[in-house]
Write a protein that holds these residues in place. Structure first.
Motif, PDB file in Angstrom:
ATOM      1  N   UNK A 182       0.239 162.587  64.029  1.00 31.28           N
ATOM      2  CA  UNK A 182       1.405 162.250  63.183  1.00 31.28           C
ATOM      3  C   UNK A 182       1.541 163.217  62.027  1.00 31.28           C
ATOM      4  N   UNK A 183       0.406 163.532  61.411  1.00 28.81           N
ATOM      5  CA  UNK A 183       0.452 164.508  60.329  1.00 28.81           C
ATOM      6  C   UNK A 183       0.918 165.870  60.829  1.00 28.81           C
ATOM      7  N   UNK A 184       0.461 166.212  62.004  1.00 27.24           N
ATOM      8  CA  UNK A 184       0.880 167.499  62.587  1.00 27.24           C
ATOM      9  C   UNK A 184       2.375 167.516  62.836  1.00 27.24           C
ATOM     10  N   UNK A 185       2.887 166.451  63.376  1.00 22.63           N
ATOM     11  CA  UNK A 185       4.338 166.368  63.639  1.00 22.63           C
ATOM     12  C   UNK A 185       5.114 166.475  62.329  1.00 22.63           C
ATOM     13  N   UNK A 186       4.588 165.786  61.304  1.00 24.09           N
ATOM     14  CA  UNK A 186       5.263 165.869  59.993  1.00 24.09           C
ATOM     15  C   UNK A 186       5.277 167.295  59.510  1.00 24.09           C
TER      16      UNK A 186
END
Length: 564
Positions: A465-469
């Motif tokens: 999720x952090x990567x997608x953000x």
């Protein structure tokens, strides 16, 4: 090495043959011992009987010597009597008759003989007066009637007178020419012979073998000339006494001390050795009975032992083969064989009890009354220990079974729990795969592996999720930079068109990615820096989340993906 190993295999294989051999050997030993004993007894009885006959012969000879000595003394005493030597003829005749009567007719006749003429002057038998000695055919032992001394007594040979056989003794009257002559009937003396053996005969022989005295008057003056009789005469010339056997008779002879006569006793061999023969007969009968007894004993006992041993063998074979239920008749024997059969019965009962207890233990019937029966010995101790061990083992098995059932139940519950959790994990993962990165797995579980999976997955989704953000922010920055670049390009183009004539103005060249990329992206690097705006401030409409390819494998928990 055992003595039985020397026997042939055919004998060793059969107890009956060994028993028969033993009985045969005992019978042979007994028979041999009996024969040896019989021979010894026969020899002893023969020696005893022969010695007895010889002893009686010696006694008979001693009795004959005594008789001859008595007759000599009687003749000498009468010849020296006062009424004979110094009395009148009348007194002499009376004295002779009185002496004849006194001797109770043991003497046949008493004569007073004239030595010069040989006539009888006086006699106890008046009819004999005037008879001469030559008429009586008296032959003297010395050939003629002579005297060696005053007290010498002459003895005649046996002579026949008036149908009877006589013997005469003569003694000289002192200082006179006459002699006293005693005559004896030898048949009377022969009748005094006695024999301890039935059929025995006693005879007195002269040196030439002529019979002088005998119980049987017809034998007097006969000769021992042939056969065994002649052997007796020849043997007597070498020894003073002895025995000779032959012609069915046993002869015993002894030389007389007072005379040159030979006293002979002769008995039939069958009578002489009747006791020996009877003992031999008894012994042979006893040996025969013993042999028959041994055979009968061997047959009876061997047959009985064989039958009993066969029954015992069958019982032992049945026990060895495990047939402890075979019915066998109870024996009534009280001997060792019966004890062996009873022992086998006890063994069968013992094994039956052991088998019943083993069956009860095999069927786990620990309350069976058969287990309360006493089984002595190590086997009983082993069965008791096995019973205790088996009960404990069965309890352990039952406990293990209970534990296994409980473990199975727990495993089934765990499987159900895992299956349920797997379904839940699958649902969450599917939602995450569809782009819902807000999904999280429940890490509150008792299974460590599932808990680790849930934790790793949650960490991975959080990082993703952090990567997608970050990617979205980067994309937004890139878009902003592109817009700025596009605006700058437009400004540059417009400026260029203002300084050049419109005829020479050319349309603006398109921005090439290659040219753009080949130029130093100084402004782009500046525009690509992270925006100072808050990442949570919306700048434009949200875009759908980037879905990773389905073929791509999820990264390991806690490890950043390449896009990151």
């Amino acid at each position: 090495m055992k003595a039985t190993s020397l026997l042939p295999a055919a004998v060793r294989k059969s107890y009956l043959r060994k028993f028969a051999l033993a009985v045969g050997l005992i019978a042979v030993v007994v028979l041999s011992a009996g024969l040896v004993a019989e021979g010894a007894i026969a020899t002893e009885l023969t020696t005893q009987r022969t010695g007895e006959l010889l002893t009686t012969t010696e006694q008979e000879a001693a009795a004959l010597d005594q008789w001859v000595s008595e007759q000599r003394e009687a003749t000498r005493l009468l010849s020296n009597h006062y009424y004979i030597s110094g009395a009148t003829d009348t007194r002499i005749e009376a004295t002779i008759k009185n002496e004849r009567e006194r001797r109770n007719r043991t003497v046949d006749e008493i004569h007073l003989v004239n030595l010069a003429t040989g006539e009888i002057d006086r006699s106890s038998n008046e009819s004999m007066v005037g008879t001469t000695l030559s008429e009586m055919a008296i032959a003297w032992d010395r050939g003629t009637l002579v005297f060696d001394s005053r007290n010498d007594v002459a003895r005649s040979k046996v002579f026949l007178w008036d149908g009877d056989y006589h013997i005469a003794f003569a003694s000289k009257v002192p200082d006179r020419t006459r002699a006293v002559v005693f005559t004896y009937d030898v048949s009377t003396r022969g009748s005094q012979f006695r024999s301890s053996i039935e059929g025995g005969k006693t005879q007195v022989l002269a040196a030439n073998g002529e019979v002088q005295i005998a119980e049987n008057e017809s034998k007097i003056l006969t000769r021992y000339a042939d056969g065994t009789e002649s052997e007796v005469v020849r043997a007597s010339r070498n020894t003073t006494n002895g025995t000779v056997q032959g012609s069915g008779e046993l002869f015993a002879y002894t030389e007389s001390d007072e005379t040159n006569w030979l006293v002979v006793k002769r008995v039939p061999v069958e009578n002489a050795f009747a006791v020996r023969d009877q003992v031999e007969q008894y012994l042979f009968t006893l040996l025969g009975l013993a042999l028959v007894g041994f055979v009968a004993f061997g047959a009876f006992v061997g047959r009985d032992i064989r039958r009993s041993l066969a029954a015992v063998t069958d019982r032992a074979d049945a026990l060895a083969a495990g047939r402890i239920d075979d019915d066998t008749a109870d024996t009534e024997r009280m001997d060792e064989i019966g004890q062996v059969e009873d022992a086998f019965g006890d063994i069968a009962s013992y094994l039956q009890t052991v088998a019943d207890q083993a069956d009860a233990l095999a069927q786990q019937e620990f309350d069976d009354p058969v287990l309360d029966r006493d089984v002595p010995g190590r086997l009983g101790e082993s069965l008791a220990a096995m019973r205790v061990d088996l009960e404990g083992f069965i309890e352990e098995i039952e406990q293990a079974k209970t534990d296994a059932e409980q473990a199975q139940q727990e495993a089934e519950e765990l499987a159900e729990s895992l299956e349920r959790q797997a379904e839940e994990f699958s649902t969450v993962m599917q939602a995450a795969a569809d782009g819902d990165l807000s999904q999280r797995l429940d890490a509150d579980t008792d299974n460590d592996a599932m808990r680790e999976i849930a934790t790793a997955f949650n960490e991975m989704i959080a990082q993703l999720g952090q990567t997608v953000v970050h990617i979205r922010e980067f994309a937004a920055d890139v878009e902003d930079s592109a817009e700025q670049i596009s605006a700058s390009a437009t400004e540059v183009q417009n400026a260029s068109e203002g300084s050049v004539s419109p005829s020479r103005r050319s349309p603006p060249a398109p921005i090439s990615n290659t040219n753009t990329s080949s130029r130093p992206p100084t402004r782009c690097r500046t525009s690509l820096r992270p925006s100072r705006r808050s990442p949570h401030r919306p700048t434009r409409s949200p875009r759908p989340p980037v879905r990773p390819p389905r073929s791509a494998k999820p990264a390991a928990p806690g490890r950043p993906t390449p896009s990151t």
